[in-house]
Design an enzyme around this catalytic site. Structure first.
Site, mmCIF file in Angstrom:
data_model
loop_
_atom_site.group_PDB
_atom_site.id
_atom_site.type_symbol
_atom_site.label_atom_id
_atom_site.label_comp_id
_atom_site.label_asym_id
_atom_site.label_seq_id
_atom_site.Cartn_x
_atom_site.Cartn_y
_atom_site.Cartn_z
ATOM 1 N N LYS A 34 -23.549 -74.689 -27.545
ATOM 2 C CA LYS A 34 -24.981 -74.753 -27.259
ATOM 3 C C LYS A 34 -25.773 -74.026 -28.351
ATOM 4 C CE LYS A 34 -24.804 -70.733 -24.170
ATOM 5 N NZ LYS A 34 -25.098 -70.233 -22.820
ATOM 6 N N TYR A 256 -48.224 -56.144 -44.655
ATOM 7 C CA TYR A 256 -49.366 -56.247 -43.754
ATOM 8 C C TYR A 256 -49.584 -54.960 -42.948
ATOM 9 C CZ TYR A 256 -49.280 -61.344 -44.471
ATOM 10 O OH TYR A 256 -49.316 -62.605 -45.020
#
Length: 373
Positions: A34, A256
């Site tokens: 998965k 940032y």
């Protein structure tokens, strides 16, 4: 040139499968693929290990169909819910489904006109989906649904990777009791309960082990890693490159928000990887990478496509390789998560490079960057 990529060693996956199988050679092995093979690439891994396993499991219908369309022929079980109208596709592609609710089962039975292979899913304590022990009468009613070919019963452990084994033992006992109570109603071909932790720590395998994270050489928890009952080999490394180096003075801010300001002269390397590649932003000012054998701390906020690390005092040059997650367990713990999340967060724009016997055998390059080692 590919600047960030995941390298997967197929030989190590096969070795993990064989080592885990040796715990109980009589048990079948279901490799869980998965989330695109836990982020490593479901199809290529399935193709390379198909001869060594008996079953594959995925979470979604589209994952199962993609494996079939890629040529995978071993049985495939979907572990999650399938919309009842999509079950016809499961019949067309020969894909097994879970049955976890009587009304859901009836809707499927009434909608399809051919038999579909089904596994009864029991909730023995996971609290997710599945029949509970007081619903045995409803489980027995499944026998009357002619289009459901009930071949198996399964459940899932919730604490098998923890030191306290009492809850796991309770789930195991509950599973055995339910199986014993309903066994006369069905012609079961096999039952399965063991996830990676149950197989490795508790040696609970039943007729089939359903192994996810351990297939790829990652222990389900720090406890199992410490106990090391079964040696696993991590089959992958997440890599990037240095793209720029600069010297900065004290007082220089990085990235940032100016969350990092140099308190002394430093040497800073910029890497071509960011949170859009799957290096989670929570690693800002916290994570570490490995460059030329030295741990280098992430400084400033991780950007979408780049990030900066402190390489002060280290011999580093542009194009040097970088190991992301030098210790994936340690890095995961820093942001209160688990290796599973770090692996499955790796974006599809990051190429997967597969090696076998030390040689590159395939590259899944979703964006199409040029690869030069």
């Amino acid at each position: 040139m590919i600047e960030s990529y995941v390298e997967i060693d197929i030989d190590k996956i096969i070795e993990n499968v064989q080592n885990i199988r040796s715990i109980n050679p009589d048990s079948m092995y279901c490799a869980v693929l998965k989330a695109n093979g836990y982020g490593l690439g479901a199809y290529k891994i399935a193709e390379e290990i198909e001869e060594f396993v008996d079953y594959f499991a995925v979470a979604r219908l589209n994952e199962a169909i993609s494996l079939r369309e890629a040529g995978i022929s071993k049985p495939i079980l979907i572990l999650g819910a399938v919309y009842y109208k999509d079950v016809k596709k499961c019949i067309d592609y020969d894909i097994d489904i879970p049955i976890f609710d009587l009304n859901y089962a009836k809707k499927i039975n009434d909608y399809i006109d051919k038999k579909v292979n089904a596994h009864i899913l029991l909730d023995t304590g996971m609290g997710r989906i599945g029949f509970r022990d007081f619903e045995e009468n409803e489980i027995r009613e499944l026998k009357s649904l002619e289009n459901l070919n009930i071949i198996s019963v399964f459940t899932h452990f919730s604490t098998a990777d923890e030191a306290d084994t009492s809850y796991t033992e309770m789930q195991h006992d509950k599973f055995k009791k339910i199986i014993n109570d309903i066994n006369d109603a069905f012609d079961l071909k096999f039952v399965h309960i063991a996830n990676s932790a149950a197989a490795i720590k508790h040696n609970i395998s039943k007729d089939m082990m359903r192994v996810g994270i351990a297939t790829y050489g990652i222990y389900p928890s720090d406890l199992l890693r410490e106990e090391n009952n079964e040696e696993l080999k991590q089959c992958f490394s997440f890599r990037s490159r240095v793209i720029f180096i600069k010297d900065v003075e004290a007082g220089t801010s990085i990235s940032y928000g100016r969350t990092f300001i140099a308190d002394k002269p430093m040497k800073i390397a910029t890497l071509s990887i960011g949170y859009a590649d799957g290096f989670i932003r929570a690693f800002s000012n916290l994570g570490e990478v490995l460059i030329n054998g030295k741990l280098c701390k992430v400084i400033g906020r991780v950007c979408m496509d780049q990030m900066m690390v402190d390489v002060t005092g280290i011999d580093v040059k542009v194009d040097d390789k970088v190991i992301i997650y030098p210790d994936i367990y340690k890095e995961a713990s820093k942001i209160d998560t688990i290796p599973y999340e770090l692996m499955t967060s790796i974006n599809l724009r990051v190429p997967r490079i597969y090696k076998k016997s030390g040689k590159i055998i395939s590259i899944d390059n979703y964006i199409g960057e040029i690869y030069e080692d």
